[in-house]
Motif scaffolding. Structure first.
Motif: not given
Lengths: 80, 286
Positions: A38-42, A62, A64-67, A71, A73
Motif C-alpha cells: 500500500a502506497m501513496v505518492t505524489t 497523486f 494510491q496503491v491499495d490491495e 488510483r 488522481v
C-alpha cells in the motif's frame, strides 16, 4: 491483475484492469505490479503507461496503491 | 373588422415569440444534459481526493499547513460570486446576487473587509450598479468550464489566504440538486475544514511524506471545490433556463388559444350582424 483508474477533475479517463502501471512520480518513474505494498505518492509531470500499451499524459496529483487497486488522481490528464 | 385584424397581428407576434422560446428551451435542454454529465464526471476525483486527504490528515500536523490555518476573527475575506453571462433564466442570477448581497452585508456588519471576485456579466452588472468596487471581474468563462478556469479564479485568493492577507474565502454558487432545484448557496472553501481524521489509518508507504503530500493535495482540493461550484452553476443555469423557457412557451400557447377564441367570436359576431342587416334591409323593401 491490477484494477486501475485514472481520474482527472473533469472525468474518469480509464477504469479497468492492467498488468502493470508505470507512473511519473515526483522524483522519477515508479513501476507497480500486482502485490505491491500500500502506497501513496505524489506525481510529477510525464507519461503514465499501463501494461497493455495505453498511456496518458499526467501532471500533478497523486497515485494510491491499495490491495492491487491503483488510483491515479491527477490535476491534468489526457490520453496519448 | 378593424378589431379582427388587430387580433390577428397579436396572434402572429405571440406565435413568433413562442417559436423563439421553444428553440431556446431545446437549446437549454441539450446544454443542460451536457452540463449534468460534467457534474457527474467531476465526482470521482473529488471523492478520491478527500478520501486520501482524510487518511493522511491528523490533528497534530494541522499547524504545518497554511491552508488549514483556522483564523479566529475574519479581518478580510474574499467572496467569489459565480453568475451567468446571460439571462432568460428566471430568477437564477438574481437569486445568486441576493445570496451574495446577504453574505456581503453580514461580513460588512462584522467589520470584515470584503474582496469581491465576480464571474458573469449579471453579477458584475449588479455590483457596478450599486457602486461597489470589485477586485476581479471575469466574463471569459464559457459554459464548458475547465479545471484551469477554476484554478484561475481561486489561485489568487488562495495565495492571499496562505500568506495571511485574507482570513476566509467564500464561494457563492448554484448548487445543482436536480433539474428542478438549484438553489444559491454560500460555501466557505478556505480555511479548509479539518477533515474527519482517523478513518482506519492504514500503513501506507508515503512518498515523499504525509506532510509533503498534503501540501500538494490541499490546493488541489480547493481548486476542485471551485471547479465543482463552476460546473454545478452552469448545470443550474441551463436547467433553470429550460424551465423558464418551457413556462414561457406554455404561456404563449395559452395566450394564442385565448386570442384565437376572441378573434373567432368577433368574426362570427360581424357575420351575424351582416346577415341581420341584409335580412333587415330585405324586410324593409317588402
Amino acid at each position: 491483475m491490477l484494477r486501475v483508474s485514472v481520474i482527472s477533475p473533469e472525468a474518469v479517463l480509464f477504469e479497468g484492469d492492467a498488468s502493470s502501471v508505470v507512473a511519473p512520480a515526483f522524483d522519477g518513474e515508479v513501476g507497480i505490479l500486482t502485490g505491491h505494498a500500500a502506497m501513496v505518492t505524489t506525481l510529477g509531470t510525464g507519461t503514465l503507461r499501463l501494461g497493455d500499451g495505453q498511456s496518458f499524459k499526467v501532471e500533478g496529483g497523486f497515485l494510491q496503491v491499495d490491495e492491487n487497486t491503483v488510483r491515479v488522481v491527477t490535476e491534468k490528464a489526457s490520453k496519448v | 373588422m378593424a378589431k379582427g385584424r388587430e387580433l390577428l397581428g397579436r396572434i402572429k407576434s405571440t406565435e413568433n415569440t413562442r417559436k423563439i422560446t421553444r428553440t431556446l428551451e431545446m437549446v437549454a435542454t441539450s446544454k443542460m444534459k451536457r452540463a449534468i454529465d460534467r457534474v457527474i464526471a467531476a465526482r470521482p476525483y473529488a471523492s478520491a481526493l478527500s478520501d486520501v486527504i482524510s487518511r493522511l490528515y491528523s490533528p497534530e500536523n494541522a499547524g504545518a499547513f497554511p491552508l488549514l490555518r483556522q483564523p479566529e476573527i475574519e479581518k478580510r475575506a474574499a467572496v467569489i460570486l459565480l453568475t451567468a453571462n446571460r439571462g432568460l433564466a428566471g430568477a437564477f442570477n438574481s437569486n445568486l446576487i441576493k445570496e451574495a448581497r446577504q453574505l456581503v452585508a453580514r461580513l460588512d456588519a462584522a467589520g470584515t473587509q470584503v474582496d469581491l471576485h465576480v464571474m458573469g456579466r449579471k453579477g458584475i452588472g449588479y455590483f457596478k450598479y450599486i457602486g461597489r468596487t470589485m477586485l476581479v471581474q471575469r466574463t471569459d468563462i464559457g459554459d464548458k468550464p475547465t479545471a484551469d478556469d477554476a484554478a484561475s479564479l481561486v489561485d489568487g485568493p488562495m495565495a492571499a489566504f496562505a500568506a495571511g492577507e485574507v482570513d476566509a474565502v467564500y464561494v457563492v454558487h448554484s448548487q445543482f440538486k436536480s433539474p428542478v432545484s438549484s438553489p444559491a448557496v454560500t460555501v466557505r472553501v478556505l480555511p479548509v475544514p479539518p477533515p474527519a481524521a482517523g478513518t482506519a489509518q492504514k500503513d501506507y508507504l508515503l512518498f515523499p511524506s504525509a506532510a509533503d503530500i498534503l501540501t500538494t493535495l490541499l490546493p488541489a482540493y480547493v481548486r476542485n471545490a471551485l471547479y465543482r461550484a463552476l460546473v454545478e452553476t452552469f448545470a443550474g443555469f441551463y436547467s433553470t433556463q429550460r424551465t423558464a423557457m418551457k413556462n414561457a412557451t406554455d404561456n404563449a400557447g395559452e395566450m394564442i388559444t385565448g386570442l384565437r377564441r376572441t378573434y373567432n367570436r368577433a368574426r362570427q359576431a360581424s357575420i351575424t350582424q351582416e346577415i341581420a342587416e341584409i335580412v333587415g334591409g330585405a324586410a324593409a323593401l317588402e
